[in-house]
Every structure is written in structure tokens, then in C-alpha cells.
Design an enzyme around this catalytic site. Structure first.
Site, mmCIF file in Angstrom:
data_model
loop_
_atom_site.group_PDB
_atom_site.id
_atom_site.type_symbol
_atom_site.label_atom_id
_atom_site.label_comp_id
_atom_site.label_asym_id
_atom_site.label_seq_id
_atom_site.Cartn_x
_atom_site.Cartn_y
_atom_site.Cartn_z
ATOM 1 N N ASP A 45 39.117 41.613 31.289
ATOM 2 C CA ASP A 45 38.865 42.360 32.522
ATOM 3 C C ASP A 45 39.545 43.730 32.542
ATOM 4 O OD1 ASP A 45 37.408 40.167 33.225
ATOM 5 O OD2 ASP A 45 38.891 39.352 34.603
ATOM 6 N N LEU A 60 33.081 39.785 39.256
ATOM 7 C CA LEU A 60 32.985 41.156 38.756
ATOM 8 C C LEU A 60 34.357 41.735 38.430
ATOM 9 C CD1 LEU A 60 30.336 42.483 41.300
ATOM 10 C CD2 LEU A 60 29.945 41.664 38.964
ATOM 11 N N SER A 61 35.357 40.866 38.383
ATOM 12 C CA SER A 61 36.722 41.263 38.071
ATOM 13 C C SER A 61 37.303 42.222 39.090
ATOM 14 C CB SER A 61 36.791 41.888 36.674
ATOM 15 O OG SER A 61 38.124 42.021 36.258
ATOM 16 N N SER A 93 33.221 38.546 43.752
ATOM 17 C CA SER A 93 33.590 37.441 42.874
ATOM 18 C C SER A 93 32.756 37.504 41.593
ATOM 19 C CB SER A 93 33.331 36.097 43.571
ATOM 20 O OG SER A 93 34.042 36.004 44.769
ATOM 21 N N ALA A 151 41.205 42.407 38.929
ATOM 22 C CA ALA A 151 41.745 43.318 37.918
ATOM 23 C C ALA A 151 41.575 44.766 38.345
ATOM 24 C CB ALA A 151 41.061 43.078 36.576
ATOM 25 N N ASP A 171 30.417 40.692 48.065
ATOM 26 C CA ASP A 171 31.307 39.673 47.508
ATOM 27 C C ASP A 171 31.455 39.968 46.027
ATOM 28 O OD1 ASP A 171 32.664 37.456 46.623
ATOM 29 O OD2 ASP A 171 30.905 36.140 46.697
#
Length: 442
Positions: A200, A153-154, A151, A157, A149
Site C-alpha cells: 500500500d 483502496l488503502s 475500504s 495508508a 467508502d
């Protein structure tokens, strides 16, 4: 419970570098199956995930942020199509995307309609709106890290940049990293409707192994500080004396669909507006970077309670970034860690982000053996927490965090693959397109 550093590679006497030859081979073979083309034609856009040790929630206010990538990320294998068609498959999502690069792309008007196709269309939208001539599409396969997952951690982008790099490559477009930062910002802001800054894409496109990147988000200018305990001649093979620990909460989210992030951005702007008005500087744009710290101290009494907390987070975080730059340059990981933990506390108390579960995870990390500092990663509403940990205690810390969080949140932990609950990572490199004949990590 614990995955040791790296998306492959590593071993022996050097850091685990990403992507590994094995990962590239898997992506290339799938592209060959989809396209029917020769494997020697397949290129791969490698876009790493990022962390932000200091500078939380201040990029959209023109603040200065610190960032580095890690040795995990998104891979997009691709070949040029014979015409303007885009054909894509994903390692994480079902179905096939088909559209044309000469179709006019319009911004998404309802965040609930965002899906994995949106980022590919958003890349075409950004390039179209910036005047780039797109004639060729791509046939490709995109994949993040299996079972992870990403989420916080960019990953969004990273996906957007991967599509930009691939489309630019097949259309023979020469686009600078600075321009790609703005193009990715256009995907997120104008196409998806997310009010984020340039942190990011800057991290993903500008990071260098062994350096901490400092990004001035008002001037869009980066600077780099090398960690003092390594000489530059040792950089490609040398180990930094710390690891990055990523601990996952099991709470997933799609940031554009959550209005909490945008609400806090608007509150920061409201605070800036009130402070600038009180100081007679109403002509300046409403971002907190345009408010002098002396003015803030003199005028902060005019702010409503929640706006006061947002402003306090911004100004205190800017101080932590300045102190963090000095600590990193001196190789003082203890001081850097303390600043990172203080950033985490301010994110909870002043920026008011973080669910009960995320705060639990943050507190567990602070107690883990060898952990020097911890905070939320990314927007902080869901996703994961990060920590800086002494290299020789990284695995011990990871086992401790995995076990303690499982005791606290057994149901959430059960949703996470056992080897993806806590990752021991290393700093990474910047995004790039890997050609078929490129030799990695040479």
C-alpha cells in the site's frame, strides 16, 4: 448511479487528474478558518488511493505485486503550528484532535480503540521511533472523497502517509520515499497491530502515471513498466486505452479490528515454516518467498488442507504477476484481464476471502460489457471490487454493474450515495505535497 472518472479536472483531451483546483481551494479555505493563517501559507499533502491488479495477498510473504494509484484520494491541508501542538479536523469524522509531537506515543493495545486520531498519533510514533526530531506540530484539515467508502483502496495508508509528509515538511525533514514506506509500515504494524506488507505505501509513494509498478516486497525494490500503446512523449496528455471500474459492496469495515486478515497472514507463515522444515532450510525466515517453487511442488503434500490452499494461492499468484508483466508490456489487455480474473478466483477458492456479497459483485463485474478482468480490491473481506474495462464501454459497464448489484442487494445499495456506487476511474500519480503557488497539471 455512476460517477465518471476523476476527482475533478479531466475533460477535453486528457485524463482526469487529481486533485482539482476546486478541491484544493476548499481544503485551503477550511485550514484558513481553523488556523487564522493566510491562505498563501497552506500546503496540501495529496495521497491517492491505490489498486492492485495482480499480486493479491502476497506482499506480506515477500512476493512481487503490481500496483497503480487512481485519481481519487486523501487531502491534508496544513500549516505549521507555532509550537509542538497538533490540531486536526476531519471532513468525515466529528471532533477535534489535539496532542503534542513531543508527547511519547505508545502502540495501541486494543484494536477496538482505533479511531481517526490513531493515524496522526501513529505517524508521530513512527517518526519518533526512527529517531527523527519533531519540534513543530501541524494545524490541519484532512478529507477523503465525500460519500465514498474507501475500504479496499488503502485509504488507511493514504492517511498515514499524508500525516508523515506534513510532519516532515513542517520539521524540515528530508525523508526518501523508500524510508516513508517503512515509516508507514511502522504505523500499521507496530502502532495499530496490523500484519500487512509494503504494497500500500509503495503504491501511494512510487506510482507514475502510465506505468504499472512492480514491487518486490522482499527486497523493497520497485520497477516500472510503461504501457506499450503510448509513447512517453504522449504521457502527460494521453489517454490509456482502458478505465478502472470500482464497484462498491456497501459493506464497511475497519481492517485492524477484523482478525480474518491477520489469521491468513499467519497461515501463510505456517505453510512456509512447514515447507522450509521439510526441505531442510529451517534457517530461512518463515515467508513463502523463501520457498523455491520446485520445493513447493515436491513438498506440498506435507501441508494441512487450509495451509495448502494458502500456499497454492501464493505460488499461482506469483506466476500470474510474471505473466501480467509481459501482457502489460505488450499492451495485451485481454490477457491481462484474464489473469486479473484468475487472481479473483484464487482469492475466493484458495485464500478464502470475500463475503457472499463481494463474490456476487465480482461475478456481476465479469458479465459486464467491456470488462476485461475483475477481482476484489484490498484485503477482499469487505469494501469494493475493481475491474479493467475498455474505455469506450466504461460507462455502459458501470450502469450495468450498478443496476445488477442493486437487484441482488437492494438494502446494501441503499446505503451508498447514488453517485458513489460505481466509479469510472483513471490511473493516478504518486503522493506529494502541493505548495501554495504550485500550478497543477501543467
Amino acid at each position: 448511479m455512476v460517477a465518471p472518472g476523476g476527482g475533478g479536472g479531466g475533460g477535453g483531451g486528457g485524463p482526469a487528474r487529481w486533485p482539482s483546483e476546486e478541491e484544493l481551494e476548499i481544503v485551503r479555505k477550511i485550514v484558513v478558518e481553523i488556523s487564522g493563517r493566510d491562505e498563501r501559507e497552506v500546503k496540501v499533502a495529496a495521497c491517492p488511493y491505490r489498486i492492485c491488479p495482480l499480486g493479491a495477498h502476497i506482499d506480506h510473504q515477500g512476493g512481487i505485486v503490481t500496483t497503480m494509484t487512481i485519481n481519487y484520494g486523501v487531502l491534508l491541508g496544513f500549516v505549521p503550528s507555532n509550537d509542538s501542538e497538533v490540531l486536526l479536523q476531519s471532513g468525515q469524522f466529528e471532533g477535534v484532535i489535539r496532542f503534542r509531537v513531543d508527547d511519547l506515543q505508545k502502540p495501541i493495545d486494543n484494536p477496538e480503540n482505533i479511531n481517526w486520531e490513531s493515524y496522526a498519533r501513529g505517524a508521530v510514533y513512527a517518526l519518533q521511533n526512527s529517531g527523527y526530531d519533531l519540534r513543530k506540530g501541524i494545524i490541519g484539515y484532512i478529507s477523503g472523497v465525500k460519500g465514498l467508502d474507501s475500504s479496499g483502496l488503502s485509504s488507511s495508508a493514504a492517511v498515514g502517509i499524508a500525516y508523515l509528509l506534513a510532519l516532515e515538511n513542517v520539521n524540515d525533514l528530508v525523508v526518501s520515499s523508500v524510508d516513508n514506506i517503512q515509516l508507514d509500515k511502522s504505523i500499521e504494524n507496530k502502532y495499530l497491530g496490523l500484519e500487512n506488507g509494503i504494497l500500500d505505501p509503495s503504491a501511494i509513494l512510487l506510482s507514475q502515471y502510465g506505468y504499472l509498478t512492480f514491487m518486490d516486497c522482499k527486497t523493497a525494490s520497485p520497477s516500472y513498466v510503461y504501457f506499450s500503446e503510448l509513447s512517453k512523449s504522449q504521457q502527460p496528455q494521453g489517454h490509456l486505452p482502458f478505465n478502472i471500474l470500482l464497484a462498491f459492496s456497501g459493506l464497511q469495515h475497519n481492517l485492524p479490528k477484523k482478525r480474518g486478515y491477520n489469521t491468513r497472514v499467519f497461515e501463510c507463515k505456517e505453510a512456509a515454516c512447514a515447507l522450509l522444515h521439510a526441505s531442510g532450510c529451517e534457517e530461512a525466515s518463515n515467508i513463502l518467498r523463501n520457498v523455491d517453487s520446485v520445493v513447493y511442488e515436491a513438498q506440498k503434500c506435507v501441508l494441512e488442507e487450509n495451509l495448502s490452499r494458502r500456499a497454492e494461492h501464493y505460488f499461482s499468484e506469483m506466476k500470474r504477476v510474471a505473466k501480467g508483466r509481459d501482457a502489460w508490456a505488450r499492451g495485451n489487455l485481454q490477457e491481462l484481464g484474464q489473469l486479473i480474473s484468475a487472481s479473483g478466483r484464487s482469492s475466493i477458492l484458495n485464500y478464502e476471502c470475500g463475503s457472499k456479497e463481494m463474490i456476487q459483485l465480482y461475478k456481476i463485474l465479469l458479465k459486464a460489457p467491456g470488462v476485461l478482468g475483475a477481482r476484489f480490491s484490498g484485503a477482499g473481506f469487505r469494501g469494493c471490487c475493481l475491474a479493467i474495462v475498455e474505455s469506450d464501454r466504461a460507462k455502459e459497464a458501470a450502469w450495468y454493474v450498478a443496476a445488477e448489484y442493486e437487484k441482488a442487494q437492494p438494502e446494501l445499495v441503499s446505503r451508498i450515495p447514488e453517485d458513489r456506487r460505481v466509479l469510472v476511474c483513471e490511473p493516478g500519480d504518486s503522493a506529494r505535497v502541493i505548495l501554495p503557488d504550485d500550478r497543477l497539471h501543467s
